[in-house]
Design a protein around this motif. Sequence first.
Motif, mmCIF file in Angstrom:
data_model
loop_
_atom_site.group_PDB
_atom_site.id
_atom_site.type_symbol
_atom_site.label_atom_id
_atom_site.label_comp_id
_atom_site.label_asym_id
_atom_site.label_seq_id
_atom_site.Cartn_x
_atom_site.Cartn_y
_atom_site.Cartn_z
ATOM 1 N N VAL A 821 38.689 48.831 32.514
ATOM 2 C CA VAL A 821 38.305 49.501 32.913
ATOM 3 C C VAL A 821 39.943 49.775 33.676
ATOM 4 N N VAL A 822 40.377 50.710 33.396
ATOM 5 C CA VAL A 822 41.626 51.447 33.565
ATOM 6 C C VAL A 822 41.841 51.919 35.293
ATOM 7 N N ALA A 823 42.417 51.664 36.245
ATOM 8 C CA ALA A 823 42.116 52.713 37.345
ATOM 9 C C ALA A 823 43.501 51.550 38.573
ATOM 10 N N GLU A 824 43.425 53.324 39.390
ATOM 11 C CA GLU A 824 44.258 53.116 40.615
ATOM 12 C C GLU A 824 44.639 52.385 41.584
ATOM 13 N N SER A 825 43.056 51.755 42.218
ATOM 14 C CA SER A 825 43.310 50.363 42.291
ATOM 15 C C SER A 825 41.158 50.412 42.709
ATOM 16 N N TYR A 826 41.190 49.035 43.151
ATOM 17 C CA TYR A 826 39.849 48.866 43.253
ATOM 18 C C TYR A 826 38.908 48.643 44.439
ATOM 19 N N GLU A 827 38.173 48.672 44.671
ATOM 20 C CA GLU A 827 36.927 47.858 46.236
ATOM 21 C C GLU A 827 36.816 46.217 45.436
ATOM 22 N N ARG A 828 36.347 45.579 46.486
ATOM 23 C CA ARG A 828 36.364 44.078 45.856
ATOM 24 C C ARG A 828 35.371 44.105 45.269
ATOM 25 N N ILE A 829 33.762 44.062 45.737
ATOM 26 C CA ILE A 829 32.888 44.070 44.623
ATOM 27 C C ILE A 829 32.590 44.171 43.304
#
Length: 922
Positions: A821-829
């Motif tokens: 997955v390529v994203a700008e930011s992630y949530e922790r879990i």
Amino acid sequence: MSTTSPSKDSLNTLSTLDAGGKTFHYYSLAKAAQSLGELDRLPFSLKVLLENLLRNEDDTTVDRSHIDAMVQWLEDRHSDTEIQYRPARVLMQDFTGVPGVVDLAAMREAVKIAGKDPALINPLSPVDLVIDHSVMVDKYGNPSAFKENVAIEMARNQERYEFLRWGQQAFDNFRVVPPGTGICHQVNLEYLGKTVWQKEVDGKTLAYPDTLVGTDSHTTMINGLGILGWGVGGIEAEAAMLGQPVSMLIPEVIGFRITGKLREGITATDLVLTVTEMLRKKGVVGKFVEFYGDGLKDMPVADRATIANMAPEYGATCGFFPVDDQTITYMRLTGRDDAQLALVEAYAKAQGLWREPGHEPVYTDTLELDMGDVEASLAGPKRPQDRVALKNMKSSFELLMETAEGPAEAPKAPKAKLESEGGQTAVGIENSYEHRASQQVEMNGETFRLDPGAVVIAAITSCTNTSNPSVMMAAGLIARKALAKGLKTKPWVKTSLAPGSKVVTDYLNVAGLQDDLDKLGFNLVGYGCTTCIGNSGPLPDPVEKAINEGDLTVASVLSGNRNFEGRVHPLVKTNWLASPPLVVAYALAGNVRVDLSKDPLGFDSDGNPVYLKDLWPSQQEIAEAVEKVKTGMFRKEYGEVFDGDETWQSIKVPESKVYEWSDQSTYIQHPPFFDGLGEEPDAIEDIRDANILALLGDSVTTDHISPAGSFKPDTPAGQYLQVNGVKPENFNSYGSRRGNHEVMMRGTFANVRIRNEMLDGVEGGFTRYIPSGEQMAIYDAAMKYQEQGTPLVVIAGKEYGTGSSRDWAAKGTRLLGVKAVVAESYERIHRSNLIGMGVMPLQFPEGMDRKRLKLTGEETITITGLSGEIRPGQRLGMTVTYKDGSTETCDLISRIDTANEAVYFRHGGILHYVVREMLKSV
């Protein structure tokens, strides 16, 4: 029996204390300070982590450098040091717990195939699983609703419950709280949590902080009792209960100073929605939040737990409240014994974990709230952090309608209008959208008009508020006063009451308020999460028909913590979080376009307008009702909490170490995760010429990714079940079928509100299959790509994976063939869960995103740098090949953040690593 090796204790901190007539051993922070320097100004939550390191020092997973890093934090107020944290216990609910036990059963199968004893796979830490996510609101508004819903639940979930009963007898250290008991977080707060844990180690009774991880993101609720806990993915929780430490960076800690007191008429719900808004704006993702200040002195644990519960909504790992007099008061009320109370107070004071007036730890950053500034609020229509003041609700909905559907053709915004009950429209609004959308509805012998903004669901639900007697009593008092005025709920409103524990029923009954709630349709429907997790059940057929035919934008008002798109009900586009008393008020008003701050909710028997201020109870009235909550209620309801009713006890299961899988089951299937597991992992390879399965925007939640709620016959999951002989009326929910990977992988990315940017103006789980250009379900496309051996990637925007700790958001992603997955930011879990399933989470560097790359989904993606050593935070290369053959390259940042995560990823997932390590040990 000894259950752990003693610490190396290089600082010689092992000490004793006496409490309740017993001597306890503990690892003293005061003694550590003699060598390490002044520790008292560490945040309380970091003191808990430091004690954990002292107690588990072994020179392998924990050494002196980790302990020193905790001390250095005081100087830097942040740290890049990775530590290995060992929580005392694990908490599960059944939606996440069933697949967890399925994984354990599959691991036992893999060990058996390897010729070893299956009993090697066994929880090493205590595990409590509370069945609370399965009851649905099928029946409501009548005295038999609870009994009928429980009967339906037991029939629907027979296979799942047989499986959990098997797990209860097959695994050590594994307890199950049967259905119909309560919500896991409320059971945890009222009964399971101890604040200070104890166990026998080498003939000594060791005392240490009660800590936990849970497979539900709202595990943070327990922070209100001074217990450090947070939600992790089911995958990570399984590893924790199998003896693996939780790998984490020493967090930043944001101090939240609370001062003042709530004004008359303001609730703990209003407070938490304000706190959530403030902290989301502050930016606390991946950080601890710790509450301090003089305002805590009179803040009861129930209010603290309300704030702690919603830590996932404000983005923090946890929202921690230190131990103090309020902690002891609550533990005494809820029936903890005197010896435990004595231990909690003695231990907390000895360790500097007791909050003293005026004490201010060192924090990374701080913010402050005077509770006197809090105003009546809701949050919505689709994010918990989007607070709306009650006085602005009407205009907020009107603006929503104008921006979503274009301005109404009627001249101006709706005007206030007073109507008698005969008109059966919501009081206080003139419907400027009537020409376009209002629908006539006939139901139960009544004819009424359903308008935009109609409240079709009013639900007192979820751990956030049902654990708090003050707001529950306030809801009952509103009901009582409304009845006295001759008011009733509108006929189109589906009303429900789903308390978090049986204690709530006890105190509502003692106060006489359950009768009042019943008369307004807020009958008990079950003890579980219900509406807050999408188990709202069907709306009446005439209401559903009217919404569909008029394409009506209607509303739910619920006392929960989540209102993401498509979560509460597929037909309800706007969902508003509110306190229980406001839920009752909106059920009376019938429409969110009634301005409760100045418009009447209805009319009394003499035709006089009745306003919210006429019904709202005073603080004194609420306090007098809350005094009826007694310790005996808790001791009665939790005395036999693990026993269950006759139906539960009558479930018969084989007493076997290995589960007997059935090909005929549509609930429990042997997952393929460990098929062909070798002694060593395969080499990691670069991802070459991958297709894009989905191109997604910002704030894609785990509700969008992971299957949840109901689903229709024409979906891939519905088609699968029908082929296997299941009729649509027996589909149950995605959540109930989390033990069957065939259902869950078909439901991954299938949320009715997800928007794949590869398609124009299309909502739902669809994509474009690039080789043919045709639109199809994401699952169907993924299977076609798998047949061709084509790897897949998902591209996304900011805050990817926000929301619940759903392991199937990662498991389903893997089973669909997504490599990264390529994203700008992630949530922790969710980031952690992806790694736990062997899916690489990658992040665009600052200034780069899918829009700058002009991605349409027709491109192919190559990612290089994976075939070498996998390191935390490494830079990888991505080459985008466009349809015309041109290319563009950019760097990507690996969001494998720790060395342990790198090890798990190399093994194809955390559970694969655990199995291999266990096989090596014998």
